[in-house]
Design an enzyme around this catalytic site. Structure first.
Site, PDB file in Angstrom:
ATOM      1  N   HIS A  58     -10.823   9.039  45.735  1.00 53.26           N
ATOM      2  CA  HIS A  58     -11.745   8.745  44.633  1.00 53.26           C
ATOM      3  C   HIS A  58     -11.522   9.705  43.467  1.00 53.26           C
ATOM      4  O   HIS A  58     -11.397  10.910  43.657  1.00 53.26           O
ATOM      5  CB  HIS A  58     -13.182   8.886  45.150  1.00 53.26           C
ATOM      6  CG  HIS A  58     -14.208   8.473  44.146  1.00 53.26           C
ATOM      7  ND1 HIS A  58     -14.491   7.158  43.866  1.00 53.26           N
ATOM      8  CD2 HIS A  58     -15.009   9.210  43.331  1.00 53.26           C
ATOM      9  CE1 HIS A  58     -15.425   7.085  42.928  1.00 53.26           C
ATOM     10  NE2 HIS A  58     -15.758   8.324  42.588  1.00 53.26           N
ATOM     11  N   ALA A  86     -13.811  12.727  49.211  1.00 53.85           N
ATOM     12  CA  ALA A  86     -12.477  12.862  48.633  1.00 53.85           C
ATOM     13  C   ALA A  86     -11.624  11.628  48.863  1.00 53.85           C
ATOM     14  O   ALA A  86     -10.499  11.548  48.385  1.00 53.85           O
ATOM     15  CB  ALA A  86     -11.771  14.083  49.234  1.00 53.85           C
ATOM     16  N   GLU A  87     -12.152  10.671  49.608  1.00 53.63           N
ATOM     17  CA  GLU A  87     -11.358   9.473  49.897  1.00 53.63           C
ATOM     18  C   GLU A  87     -12.043   8.252  49.265  1.00 53.63           C
ATOM     19  O   GLU A  87     -11.947   8.035  48.068  1.00 53.63           O
ATOM     20  CB  GLU A  87     -11.125   9.354  51.406  1.00 53.63           C
ATOM     21  CG  GLU A  87     -10.348  10.576  51.937  1.00 53.63           C
ATOM     22  CD  GLU A  87      -9.983  10.504  53.413  1.00 53.63           C
ATOM     23  OE1 GLU A  87     -10.177   9.461  54.059  1.00 53.63           O
ATOM     24  OE2 GLU A  87      -9.502  11.529  53.933  1.00 53.63           O
ATOM     25  N   MET A  88     -12.792   7.479  50.037  1.00 57.20           N
ATOM     26  CA  MET A  88     -13.409   6.289  49.464  1.00 57.20           C
ATOM     27  C   MET A  88     -14.760   6.604  48.807  1.00 57.20           C
ATOM     28  O   MET A  88     -15.250   5.821  47.992  1.00 57.20           O
ATOM     29  CB  MET A  88     -13.538   5.207  50.539  1.00 57.20           C
ATOM     30  CG  MET A  88     -12.152   4.755  51.041  1.00 57.20           C
ATOM     31  SD  MET A  88     -12.208   3.727  52.535  1.00 57.20           S
ATOM     32  CE  MET A  88     -12.422   2.107  51.808  1.00 57.20           C
TER      33      MET A  88
END
Lengths: 344, 344
Positions: A93, A135-137
């Site tokens: 993200h 930090a991802e989706m």
């Protein structure tokens, strides 16, 4: 007096028997039964619930599981690219740099645990992680449930699969895991050889496999996935020099001795899953084989040996999952809007 | 003296004729021939060169056409999501906010030109744009050619399709355009109605279509794509209040009068291609219909009228392109590495 050995027929029979035994030994060496080998053929997982798999496939490709509406499971575990993103570090993200190389989702059901550090016990537990990782989706389980519950097409499909009105995160991850379990890659040339097709491998590839076995690579890279069966320290013989922040298994066990201990990655489809290692520092199979030889085995493979091992590894590329690109049900007027740019 | 009109047979014949004429008029109204309607059925483009289409499909899904190795054509023209990203503004390299809403790639071959401002004359010219746009895929034509030329699987496929060794950007965009031309969506319920299936539409949907025609929407949204046939100013009757930076057609013609003039978007699959307008400011079809009525036609649709038009628009959802997810050929050791994080 005639002895049996002097009997012409007996001599012929013995010769035939000897030839048969010799042929048998030779055939066994050249075309071993898979039972004798440390790497086993991939056996596709039977699909128990096709509707659940179909739902999971849709979810796997749905970027609405991310806060931005842009990142899906397939973004970093791209099924067009060997189930990886082919990046050293993944993009999360807001273009955040991921903390670790995205492992392939292919054959991941064959691993003893999920993530490099094994912190999830299975695919279902894994699937909930990236959705809610900032930090991802960067979504949350609550938001993901809210989004899917607002979409009539999904509501109908969850109802059909799970038999109830309410969608929850457990159903989402269960469907994702059901789809991921189907992502096996059978029929690699190496598997054909394992099953007796003597001509499936070239001389160099076979030599590579012998080296792979004799040098000790199979100590860690074994089983159907040629990996995924244990946790091992990177840098057993020679320490791995790195400034990478990943703590590895130590983050799970709390033991400093487990720093740089990771789940051994599968070598299935290694030709497709570059770059290599938890930090993606090895760009090519040649680099990876060289480093593994030195760090884990104390062995410097020469160029010919390295090339032979690489040739062997490329025989582990299997049939890639083949399916129709899913068409996703449209959002409704009440679906929470994606927030790619800080919610504006 | 008998007149013809008094003859019983003649009277019967006349009555039959009158009934036939009345029935004809009724049938025409209820199940018109498509030839009489301002929106025409979608006719799939015949595939002339399947190998070129297959190559184009791979390229469409290949994130290696971007500098980051993360963004493919399918990222913003997602074929699981109606050929769009369903975002107000797209996400480009380094999470840059796109300057304009991504139009759907579905049925885009039916447009008079490509991009909102029509600056590309066809799909082939369009395809080169995002690859080299620093705010989108941020590669360059030279780099894209270099990447693909380093991949043995692509080299073989380009050779097969174009019959020569060297890959160039013209071949890349030609293959992409060939694939995109196949992305038509026939068999919408509205098309079935156009072709005579009287029960394909409900009473509300038909009422919506009558409103759509009678209010003047068809003045711009006409042809097989229900749009894409002309450039029009947004805010014909009432000015569009916006701070959005897009200049529209003025950027192409250099005429200030063309500010906010855009290519009329297709309404095919509008149910899937939210949010709407070049700035993505209308989140729902309800919002879009309301705003268009006021700005373009000086007409405030009441709630029932709006709902009927929306119901009609949802009958324009056609068969989505159905194909197997492409498996991409792996990079080689000489393939330039993606540079998602500033080339580090």
């Amino acid at each position: 007096m005639k002895t049996r050995s002097n009997h012409p027929l007996a001599a012929t029979a013995l010769a035939v028997l000897a030839a048969a035994l010799a042929f048998g030994a030779w055939a066994q060496q050249k075309a071993p039964s898979a039972a004798n080998e440390p790497i086993q053929p991939i056996i596709p997982v039977p699909v128990k619930d096709p509707a659940k798999v179909e739902l999971g496939k849709k979810l796997f490709f749905d970027p609405r599981l991310s806060r931005s509406g842009f990142i899906s499971c397939n973004s970093c575990h791209n099924l067009s690219l060997g189930g990886t993103d082919n990046l050293k570090a993944s993009i999360g993200h807001n273009w955040q740099k991921g903390g670790i190389n995205s492992p392939t989702v292919l054959n991941s059901s064959l691993s003893i645990a999920q993530f490099w550090d094994g912190r999830a016990k299975d695919l279902r537990e894994q699937a909930g992680g990236p959705i809610a990782n900032p930090a991802e989706m960067a979504s949350s389980h609550e938001l993901a449930v809210g989004v899917l519950s607002s979409i009539p097409g999904y509501r109908a499909e969850f109802r059909k699969v799970f038999g109830r009105e309410k969608i929850d995160i457990g159903e989402i991850t269960e469907a994702l895991a059901a789809f991921e379990e189907t992502l096996t890659t059978p029929n690699a040339r190496f598997d054909k050889w394992l099953k007796g097709a003597r001509k499936a491998l070239t001389r160099d590839e076979l030599a590579g496999y012998q080296l792979f076995k004799n040098s000790g690579c199979v100590g860690c890279h074994n089983g159907p996935a040629a990996g995924g069966t244990s946790f091992q320290k990177m840098g057993l013989v020679e320490p791995y020099q790195t400034t990478h922040a990943a703590t590895g298994r130590a983050g799970v066990t709390g033991k400093d001795a487990d720093r740089l201990t990771c789940k051994v990655p599968t070598l299935r489809n290694a030709e497709l899953t570059y770059p290599y290692f938890h930090d993606g520092e090895a760009a090519t199979l040649t680099d990876a084989v060289d480093l593994m030889g030195r760090l884990q085995l104390g062995r410097k493979f020469n160029a010919e040996e390295n090339a032979q091992i690489v040739a062997f590894l490329k025989t582990l590329t299997g049939d890639q999952p083949k399916f129709t690109l899913p068409i996703l049900p449209p959002s409704s007027d009440t679906t929470p809007h994606p927030e790619p740019f800080g919610g504006k």
